[in-house]
Write a protein that holds these residues in place. Structure first.
Motif, mmCIF file in Angstrom:
data_model
loop_
_atom_site.group_PDB
_atom_site.id
_atom_site.type_symbol
_atom_site.label_atom_id
_atom_site.label_comp_id
_atom_site.label_asym_id
_atom_site.label_seq_id
_atom_site.Cartn_x
_atom_site.Cartn_y
_atom_site.Cartn_z
ATOM 1 N N UNK A 98 -2.555 -75.213 23.027
ATOM 2 C CA UNK A 98 -3.975 -74.939 23.276
ATOM 3 C C UNK A 98 -4.324 -73.457 23.215
ATOM 4 N N UNK A 99 -3.356 -72.623 22.799
ATOM 5 C CA UNK A 99 -3.615 -71.186 22.724
ATOM 6 C C UNK A 99 -4.805 -70.885 21.815
ATOM 7 N N UNK A 145 2.334 -92.117 23.839
ATOM 8 C CA UNK A 145 1.617 -90.856 23.635
ATOM 9 C C UNK A 145 2.457 -89.821 22.903
ATOM 10 N N UNK A 146 3.758 -89.788 23.175
ATOM 11 C CA UNK A 146 4.614 -88.738 22.626
ATOM 12 C C UNK A 146 4.689 -88.745 21.093
ATOM 13 N N UNK A 147 4.684 -89.929 20.420
ATOM 14 C CA UNK A 147 4.680 -89.886 18.946
ATOM 15 C C UNK A 147 3.469 -89.152 18.380
ATOM 16 N N UNK A 148 2.311 -89.323 19.001
ATOM 17 C CA UNK A 148 1.102 -88.645 18.525
ATOM 18 C C UNK A 148 1.149 -87.157 18.853
ATOM 19 N N UNK A 149 1.834 -86.826 19.931
ATOM 20 C CA UNK A 149 2.046 -85.424 20.272
ATOM 21 C C UNK A 149 2.824 -84.729 19.157
ATOM 22 N N UNK A 150 3.884 -85.389 18.695
ATOM 23 C CA UNK A 150 4.715 -84.811 17.636
ATOM 24 C C UNK A 150 3.936 -84.659 16.338
ATOM 25 N N UNK A 151 3.162 -85.674 15.973
ATOM 26 C CA UNK A 151 2.364 -85.607 14.743
ATOM 27 C C UNK A 151 1.312 -84.507 14.814
ATOM 28 N N UNK A 152 0.758 -84.301 15.990
ATOM 29 C CA UNK A 152 -0.303 -83.297 16.140
ATOM 30 C C UNK A 152 0.193 -81.877 15.908
ATOM 31 N N UNK A 153 1.512 -81.649 16.036
ATOM 32 C CA UNK A 153 2.043 -80.295 15.860
ATOM 33 C C UNK A 153 1.713 -79.742 14.477
ATOM 34 N N UNK A 154 1.770 -80.613 13.467
ATOM 35 C CA UNK A 154 1.467 -80.192 12.091
ATOM 36 C C UNK A 154 -0.023 -79.943 11.921
ATOM 37 N N UNK A 155 -0.846 -80.891 12.390
ATOM 38 C CA UNK A 155 -2.293 -80.772 12.229
ATOM 39 C C UNK A 155 -2.845 -79.543 12.946
ATOM 40 N N UNK A 156 -2.356 -79.264 14.148
ATOM 41 C CA UNK A 156 -2.828 -78.095 14.898
ATOM 42 C C UNK A 156 -2.505 -76.800 14.161
ATOM 43 N N UNK A 157 -1.286 -76.714 13.651
ATOM 44 C CA UNK A 157 -0.860 -75.490 12.959
ATOM 45 C C UNK A 157 -1.707 -75.237 11.714
ATOM 46 N N UNK A 188 -7.276 -81.431 17.373
ATOM 47 C CA UNK A 188 -7.395 -81.275 18.824
ATOM 48 C C UNK A 188 -7.390 -82.619 19.550
ATOM 49 N N UNK A 189 -8.175 -83.619 19.101
ATOM 50 C CA UNK A 189 -8.130 -84.921 19.778
ATOM 51 C C UNK A 189 -6.734 -85.552 19.751
ATOM 52 N N UNK A 190 -6.053 -85.424 18.607
ATOM 53 C CA UNK A 190 -4.732 -86.022 18.491
ATOM 54 C C UNK A 190 -3.781 -85.432 19.523
ATOM 55 N N UNK A 191 -3.819 -84.102 19.660
ATOM 56 C CA UNK A 191 -2.939 -83.470 20.646
ATOM 57 C C UNK A 191 -3.414 -83.718 22.072
ATOM 58 N N UNK A 192 -4.668 -83.404 22.323
ATOM 59 C CA UNK A 192 -5.116 -83.358 23.705
ATOM 60 C C UNK A 192 -5.167 -84.724 24.369
ATOM 61 N N UNK A 234 -3.516 -74.735 30.808
ATOM 62 C CA UNK A 234 -4.875 -74.662 30.258
ATOM 63 C C UNK A 234 -5.558 -73.372 30.696
ATOM 64 N N UNK A 235 -5.394 -73.036 31.964
ATOM 65 C CA UNK A 235 -5.993 -71.800 32.465
ATOM 66 C C UNK A 235 -5.304 -70.582 31.860
ATOM 67 N N UNK A 236 -3.999 -70.738 31.594
ATOM 68 C CA UNK A 236 -3.256 -69.636 30.977
ATOM 69 C C UNK A 236 -3.778 -69.292 29.601
ATOM 70 N N UNK A 237 -4.109 -70.325 28.803
ATOM 71 C CA UNK A 237 -4.629 -70.037 27.464
ATOM 72 C C UNK A 237 -6.032 -69.442 27.549
#
Length: 572
Positions: A42-43, A110-122, A159-163, A191-194
């Motif tokens: 979320x940076x 949820x974790x499979x979608x977390x992994x897929x989101x890594x590419x889309x976010x980047x 963002x939706x895929x990850x969050x 979240x507050x850190x970012x």
């Protein structure tokens, strides 16, 4: 056939197995899965919240300004883009929520979608900054089109895929309410850190590396977000490996028809919309998050209006912004040390409500003297300190509601609820941006900037404090857990399955994982001894001696701590 299909799932591959083997939440899972993971993912979002609108008005479309103001057609575009995109953002979150609810893999739902989101976010981080700037005289149609596409790639897909996946992790991580509260605290601290990175660090990056707002460098912006994109990808992959869905595993272990069955969206909708606690927590989060978005996007304009040209503000107010964000972040960081234990002792509702009252007082103080930096700084610090319980505990509060719904209806609504939660998180910033651009004419109205930065959030704190009076779901949690366990046991026995208590199953799994890890260690040691000509028995003896020394030291420390406690009790 179904079993054969399941075996062929990519998540059956040992390379994609979770590194978390413990039945309880431990430090690596807490650190990598619920702090560093969300922080890295979320940076970009944290930076976008404070600076994307400023990038549009002062970098991307800066060539089109006349006497310091953008043409009306660009202001209209910047108003309509986030507002209309909010529809796609909400739709994206709802779709991902249902995909999560229908996902059944060894890795969880949820974790499979977390992994897929890594590419889309980047990818999305980079795409956001490739729109051409235009020459200032043409009609920037291409710039607008590319900006709209890039904006929705990030906010409506990546963002939706990850969050949504990330938000679902806390409710399904464990049924231990105390551990879940700790996970929620760390996730929201990330979240507050970012937001802190966007608000405290990035203003200085803007001045030192990106050319400031007077002479910005578009190439520097692009290079910066290529780096952010790479960092995001690596950290989200790390998060995938250091998370585990223990609650999801309960249903998988039951192996009953009910556990395998997907609950229709209509049934989930009826369950959540007929529960008052669900409505309270969703309305609470909606107004709380939207008000925070107004504050975050307007601070750069507010500081320029009130403190530019001053010693503390610098030439464009960026220094004042950095200081105010630090003064806002430090109290929240300090508060994290005791929000969780206080919530564990007094309950989340009471701690959140008292905090909001403190935040309300701070907001009133800052709003009364918006041109006095020192009073504003004190008010902002009080606001941030007071809002910290709500920020840290919101996911834990939602998780409590989800357990309550499961006890009432016999099924979970994680995917649907967390898609709503994620929709609010994602859509609040665009909606706030569109409204802000409309009422402030792209940040040129100082009164609207002050209202957006201080007063909207202050009023919302008061409303949220009132909502907490009616949020007493915690008193049902103990009975809810008993109902859920009895229902699971009855379903397992009816299906002819052997019933094993979830805690015992997790203990057995942890024991098996420890045995496997120990065997792997011995195999590695044997291989090393064969390669280097060492004696395996001697090396194993050395290892065991070190382990025994560690055990004795740990026991001595434990005994000393116990003795100290006894001495204190005797003194009393």
């Amino acid at each position: 056939m179904a079993q054969e299909k399941e075996k062929k799932s990519i998540f059956e591959n040992p390379l994609l197995s979770t590194k978390v083997k413990s039945a309880n939440v431990k430090t690596p899972e807490l650190l990598f899965g619920y702090f560093l993971g969300p922080f890295g993912a979320l940076l970009a979002s944290g930076i976008f919240t404070s600076f994307l609108n400023r990038y549009w008005t002062d970098v991307l479309f800066a060539n089109y300004k006349v006497d310091g103001e953008l043409p009306s057609y660009i202001t209209t575009f910047l108003t309509l883009l986030p507002l209309l995109s909010a529809i796609l953002i909400v739709a994206g979150n709802l779709v991902v929520g249902q995909l999560i609810e229908r996902t059944k893999t060894k890795a969880g739902k949820a974790r499979p979608w977390l992994l897929l989101s890594s590419v889309f976010l980047a990818v999305a981080c980079v795409v956001m900054f490739i729109a051409p700037m235009g020459n200032g005289t043409d009609t920037p149609v291409a710039t607008m089109v590319i900006t709209a596409i890039a904006y929705n790639i990030y906010y409506s897909i990546a963002y939706p895929m990850y969050n949504t996946a990330n938000s679902t992790l806390v409710p399904v991580s464990t049924r231990n309410s105390s551990q879940r509260g700790l996970l929620a605290s760390f996730t929201n601290f990330a979240h507050l850190g970012v937001m802190g990175a966007g608000g405290m660090v990035f203003p200085f990056i803007v001045s030192w590396w990106l050319g400031g707002w007077d002479d910005p460098s578009k190439n520097a912006w692009m290079v910066t977000f290529i780096a952010v994109g790479i960092f995001t990808f690596l950290i989200v992959v790390l998060q995938y490996y250091f998370t585990r869905e223990r609650v999801t595993e309960e249903a998988v272990a039951l192996n009953t028809e009910t556990a395998k069955k997907s609950v229709p969206i209509k049934q989930q909708l009826k369950a959540v919309t007929t529960d008052k606690f669900w409505w309270i927590v969703i309305i609470f989060y909606l107004i709380f998050q939207t008000a925070g978005s107004f504050k975050n996007l307007s601070i750069t304009y507010f500081c320029s209006d009130q403190f530019s040209g001053t010693t503390i503000g610098g030439s464009d107010g960026s220094s004042a912004m950095g200081i105010l964000n630090i003064l806002g972040a430090v109290p929240m960081a300090v508060a994290m040390a005791f929000i969780w234990p206080l919530s564990h002792k007094f309950g989340k509702r009471i701690v959140v409500m008292v905090g909001l009252i403190v935040g309300l007082a701070g907001g009133i103080l800052a709003g009364m003297f918006p041109d006095n930096f020192y009073i504003v700084a004190v008010g902002v610090a009080l606001k941030s300190f007071g809002s910290s319980p709500a920020c840290y505990m919101i996911l834990a509060m939602i998780s409590d509601v989800l357990d309550h719904l499961e006890a009432k209806h016999g099924f979970r609504c994680d995917g649907f609820t967390m898609s709503i939660y994620s929709s609010i998180m994602a859509a609040s910033a665009p909606i706030a941006t569109g409204i802000f651009n409309a009422i402030s004419n792209g940040g040129s109205n100082s009164t609207a900037n002050t209202i957006s930065y201080i007063w909207i959030e202050t009023i919302v704190y008061g409303i949220c404090a009132v909502l907490m009076i009616f949020f007493f779901v915690e008193k049902y949690l103990k009975d809810d857990r008993i109902k859920i366990r009895e229902r699971q046991k009855a379903a397992a026995l009816a299906a002819g399955e052997v019933w094993i208590e979830p805690e015992e199953r997790l203990r057995m799994q942890e024991e098996e994982a420890n045995i496997a890890a120990e065997e792997a260690r011995k195999d590695e040691l044997k291989a090393r001894c064969d390669k280097k000509g060492l004696n395996y028995e001697e090396e194993e003896a050395k290892y065991q001696a070190k382990q025994e020394a560690k055990r004795q030291a740990a026991q001595a420390k434990k005994d000393a701590k116990a003795a100290k406690k006894v001495n204190k009790d005797n003194e009393k």
